[in-house]
Design a protein around this motif. Structure first.
Motif, PDB file in Angstrom:
ATOM      1  N   GLN A 166       0.895  -0.838  -0.151  1.00  0.00           N
ATOM      2  CA  GLN A 166      -0.397  -0.203  -0.428  1.00  0.00           C
ATOM      3  C   GLN A 166       1.019   1.333   0.203  1.00  0.00           C
ATOM      4  N   GLN A 167       1.851   1.496   0.940  1.00  0.00           N
ATOM      5  CA  GLN A 167       2.219   2.371   0.871  1.00  0.00           C
ATOM      6  C   GLN A 167       3.722   2.566  -0.705  1.00  0.00           C
ATOM      7  N   LEU A 168       4.337   1.564  -0.946  1.00  0.00           N
ATOM      8  CA  LEU A 168       4.746   2.223  -1.790  1.00  0.00           C
ATOM      9  C   LEU A 168       4.006   2.056  -3.691  1.00  0.00           C
ATOM     10  N   LEU A 169       2.549   2.199  -3.676  1.00  0.00           N
ATOM     11  CA  LEU A 169       1.592   2.189  -4.646  1.00  0.00           C
ATOM     12  C   LEU A 169       0.648   4.073  -4.601  1.00  0.00           C
ATOM     13  N   VAL A 170       0.743   4.129  -3.078  1.00  0.00           N
ATOM     14  CA  VAL A 170       0.619   5.629  -2.621  1.00  0.00           C
ATOM     15  C   VAL A 170       1.684   6.826  -3.359  1.00  0.00           C
ATOM     16  N   LEU A 171       2.233   6.227  -2.604  1.00  0.00           N
ATOM     17  CA  LEU A 171       4.146   6.840  -2.707  1.00  0.00           C
ATOM     18  C   LEU A 171       4.096   7.190  -4.869  1.00  0.00           C
ATOM     19  N   LYS A 172       3.971   6.299  -5.302  1.00  0.00           N
ATOM     20  CA  LYS A 172       3.435   6.220  -6.467  1.00  0.00           C
ATOM     21  C   LYS A 172       3.599   6.467  -7.231  1.00  0.00           C
ATOM     22  N   PHE A 173       2.163   6.497  -6.680  1.00  0.00           N
ATOM     23  CA  PHE A 173       0.654   7.022  -7.946  1.00  0.00           C
ATOM     24  C   PHE A 173       0.425   7.915  -7.265  1.00  0.00           C
ATOM     25  N   THR A 174       0.450   8.630  -6.234  1.00  0.00           N
ATOM     26  CA  THR A 174      -0.718   9.957  -5.491  1.00  0.00           C
ATOM     27  C   THR A 174       0.881  11.087  -5.370  1.00  0.00           C
ATOM     28  N   GLU A 175       1.873  10.565  -5.358  1.00  0.00           N
ATOM     29  CA  GLU A 175       2.450  11.492  -4.755  1.00  0.00           C
ATOM     30  C   GLU A 175       3.998  11.892  -5.906  1.00  0.00           C
ATOM     31  N   HIS A 176       3.658  10.436  -7.035  1.00  0.00           N
ATOM     32  CA  HIS A 176       4.796  10.741  -8.072  1.00  0.00           C
ATOM     33  C   HIS A 176       6.077  10.349  -7.801  1.00  0.00           C
ATOM     34  N   LEU A 177       6.280  10.141  -6.357  1.00  0.00           N
ATOM     35  CA  LEU A 177       8.052   9.960  -5.988  1.00  0.00           C
ATOM     36  C   LEU A 177       8.704   8.784  -7.447  1.00  0.00           C
ATOM     37  N   SER A 178      10.104   9.040  -7.217  1.00  0.00           N
ATOM     38  CA  SER A 178      10.565   7.657  -8.657  1.00  0.00           C
ATOM     39  C   SER A 178      11.216   6.498  -6.823  1.00  0.00           C
ATOM     40  N   ASN A 179      11.820   5.673  -7.403  1.00  0.00           N
ATOM     41  CA  ASN A 179      11.640   4.392  -6.944  1.00  0.00           C
ATOM     42  C   ASN A 179      12.972   4.844  -5.876  1.00  0.00           C
ATOM     43  N   ALA A 180      13.663   5.204  -6.695  1.00  0.00           N
ATOM     44  CA  ALA A 180      15.244   5.956  -5.327  1.00  0.00           C
ATOM     45  C   ALA A 180      14.081   6.965  -4.330  1.00  0.00           C
ATOM     46  N   GLU A 181      13.501   7.593  -4.387  1.00  0.00           N
ATOM     47  CA  GLU A 181      12.678   8.177  -3.699  1.00  0.00           C
ATOM     48  C   GLU A 181      12.396   7.247  -2.430  1.00  0.00           C
ATOM     49  N   ILE A 182      11.513   6.275  -3.084  1.00  0.00           N
ATOM     50  CA  ILE A 182      10.736   5.329  -2.222  1.00  0.00           C
ATOM     51  C   ILE A 182      11.773   5.158  -1.115  1.00  0.00           C
ATOM     52  N   ALA A 183      12.459   3.866  -2.142  1.00  0.00           N
ATOM     53  CA  ALA A 183      13.744   2.954  -1.350  1.00  0.00           C
ATOM     54  C   ALA A 183      14.161   3.670  -0.287  1.00  0.00           C
ATOM     55  N   VAL A 184      13.849   5.412   0.115  1.00  0.00           N
ATOM     56  CA  VAL A 184      14.972   6.398   1.331  1.00  0.00           C
ATOM     57  C   VAL A 184      14.037   5.606   2.337  1.00  0.00           C
ATOM     58  N   ILE A 185      12.652   6.349   1.828  1.00  0.00           N
ATOM     59  CA  ILE A 185      11.404   6.254   3.141  1.00  0.00           C
ATOM     60  C   ILE A 185      11.429   4.973   3.725  1.00  0.00           C
ATOM     61  N   MET A 186      10.923   4.339   2.359  1.00  0.00           N
ATOM     62  CA  MET A 186      11.320   2.795   2.879  1.00  0.00           C
ATOM     63  C   MET A 186      12.610   2.077   3.777  1.00  0.00           C
ATOM     64  N   ASN A 187      13.501   2.333   3.884  1.00  0.00           N
ATOM     65  CA  ASN A 187      14.554   1.934   3.859  1.00  0.00           C
ATOM     66  C   ASN A 187      14.614   0.889   3.663  1.00  0.00           C
ATOM     67  N   LYS A 188      14.854   0.708   2.380  1.00  0.00           N
ATOM     68  CA  LYS A 188      15.295  -0.331   1.393  1.00  0.00           C
ATOM     69  C   LYS A 188      15.771   0.121   0.136  1.00  0.00           C
ATOM     70  N   SER A 189      16.672  -0.942  -0.410  1.00  0.00           N
ATOM     71  CA  SER A 189      16.981  -0.423  -1.970  1.00  0.00           C
ATOM     72  C   SER A 189      16.677  -0.527  -2.893  1.00  0.00           C
ATOM     73  N   GLU A 190      16.967   0.299  -4.383  1.00  0.00           N
ATOM     74  CA  GLU A 190      15.765   0.744  -5.103  1.00  0.00           C
ATOM     75  C   GLU A 190      15.478  -0.376  -5.780  1.00  0.00           C
ATOM     76  N   GLY A 191      16.171  -1.727  -5.830  1.00  0.00           N
ATOM     77  CA  GLY A 191      15.934  -2.756  -6.451  1.00  0.00           C
ATOM     78  C   GLY A 191      15.118  -3.003  -5.439  1.00  0.00           C
ATOM     79  N   ALA A 192      15.640  -3.466  -4.381  1.00  0.00           N
ATOM     80  CA  ALA A 192      14.175  -4.273  -3.559  1.00  0.00           C
ATOM     81  C   ALA A 192      12.817  -3.450  -4.127  1.00  0.00           C
TER      82      ALA A 192
END
Lengths: 207, 85
Positions: A145-171
């Motif tokens: 849920q967190q990923l999809l909301v950040l992606k589609f409503t915030e339009h964040l890149s995978n790199a930005e989401i990775a920082v927020i979710m504390n994961k690697s960009e690949g993950a």
């Protein structure tokens, strides 16, 4: 050439210096950070909880918590918004846990779509479809849920989401594809058809 | 060759489908803004809020004292047991 008075004036607030100044107790700097982030945090919270009242309550708590802990904030080169998103994520997780304890969430639970969604052309049918889409998203696991909301409503890149979710960009990339697949499954369960999934501005109808 | 071509076509179809799905999601999930009144009220509350940090009570010293007490009692008990004729 700057005059003495100009030199004595405090440095103008920017994204770069506001965090450091706020952590030293500068309330103007915290207000600046608040203004820069309140809309995005509210938007994120709203799409995770589905009601205006709860979104307002949780957003308030995010900023009060941030305000209470800003003196401990250590700038590690991560955007300040990432810290706020993490606080919001934790508070939302608590909210879901408490809600689940109070009552099992019904599948027919109403999702309170605010009028401020900028879609003047939206029809009643579209609103219902958006509600179903949000319900499908909320049937996914928390991180999806967190990923999809950040992606589609915030339009964040995978790199930005990775920082927020504390994961690697690949993950994040891999989780994203799995999330989309799960979302399609959930949407099918709720009765969406693959092709005419969501009608936006009558595009699908005209085909 | 034919199988590879079919696979490549299938992959392309899947990617196209995913892109289509993504663009629909982006169109549907519009950003939601809080009301101006709410934003102002919250800003005012933050400005007037007393600066207070709620911290958890640190129980480490109490636990150490408790462990020390138990260890002393145990040692005394064993010592008395040895001294007993």
């Amino acid at each position: 050439m700057k005059t003495k008075d100009q030199m004595a004036e405090p440095e103008a607030l920017t994204d770069d210096n506001a965090t450091a100044r706020a952590s030293q107790g500068d309330s103007e700097a915290f207000s600046y950070l608040y203004e820069q982030n309140v809309n995005r945090i509210y938007n994120y919270v709203f799409y995770r909880v589905g009601s205006e009242a709860d979104a307002e309550d949780i957003t308030s708590r995010v900023f009060f918590r941030a305000f209470g802990h800003i003196s401990n904030y250590v700038d590690k080169g991560v955007p300040f918004s990432a810290w706020l998103y993490r606080i919001a994520h934790n508070l939302i997780a608590n909210w879901h846990r408490d809600n689940f304890r109070r009552h099992e969430v019904s599948l027919d639970e109403h999702i309170d779509l605010p009028q401020r969604i900028e879609q003047p052309e939206a029809t009643m049918e579209q609103t219902q479809e958006v509600e179903l889409l949000l319900r499908a998203i909320r049937n996914l696991t928390e991180d999806r849920q967190q990923l999809l909301v950040l992606k589609f409503t915030e339009h964040l890149s995978n790199a930005e989401i990775a920082v927020i979710m504390n994961k690697s960009e690949g993950a994040v990339k891999s989780l994203y594809h799995r999330s989309l697949a799960s979302l399609k499954v959930e949407m099918k369960k709720l009765g969406f058809q693959e092709e005419g999934l969501i009608v936006v501005g009558g595009e699908e109808e005209s085909e | 060759m034919l199988v590879e071509k079919k696979r490549a076509n299938k992959r392309e179809d899947e990617m196209g489908e995913e892109e289509n799905f993504e663009s629909k999601m982006t169109t549907v999930l519009k950003p939601v803004k809080p009301s101006a009144g709410y934003v102002d009220r919250l800003k005012h509350s933050l400005k007037t809020a007393p600066y207070a940090v709620i911290e958890r009570e640190d129980n480490t010293p109490s636990l150490l004292m408790l462990l020390l007490g138990i260890a002393t009692a145990l040692a005394t008990f064993l010592l008395l047991r040895r001294l007993r004729p």
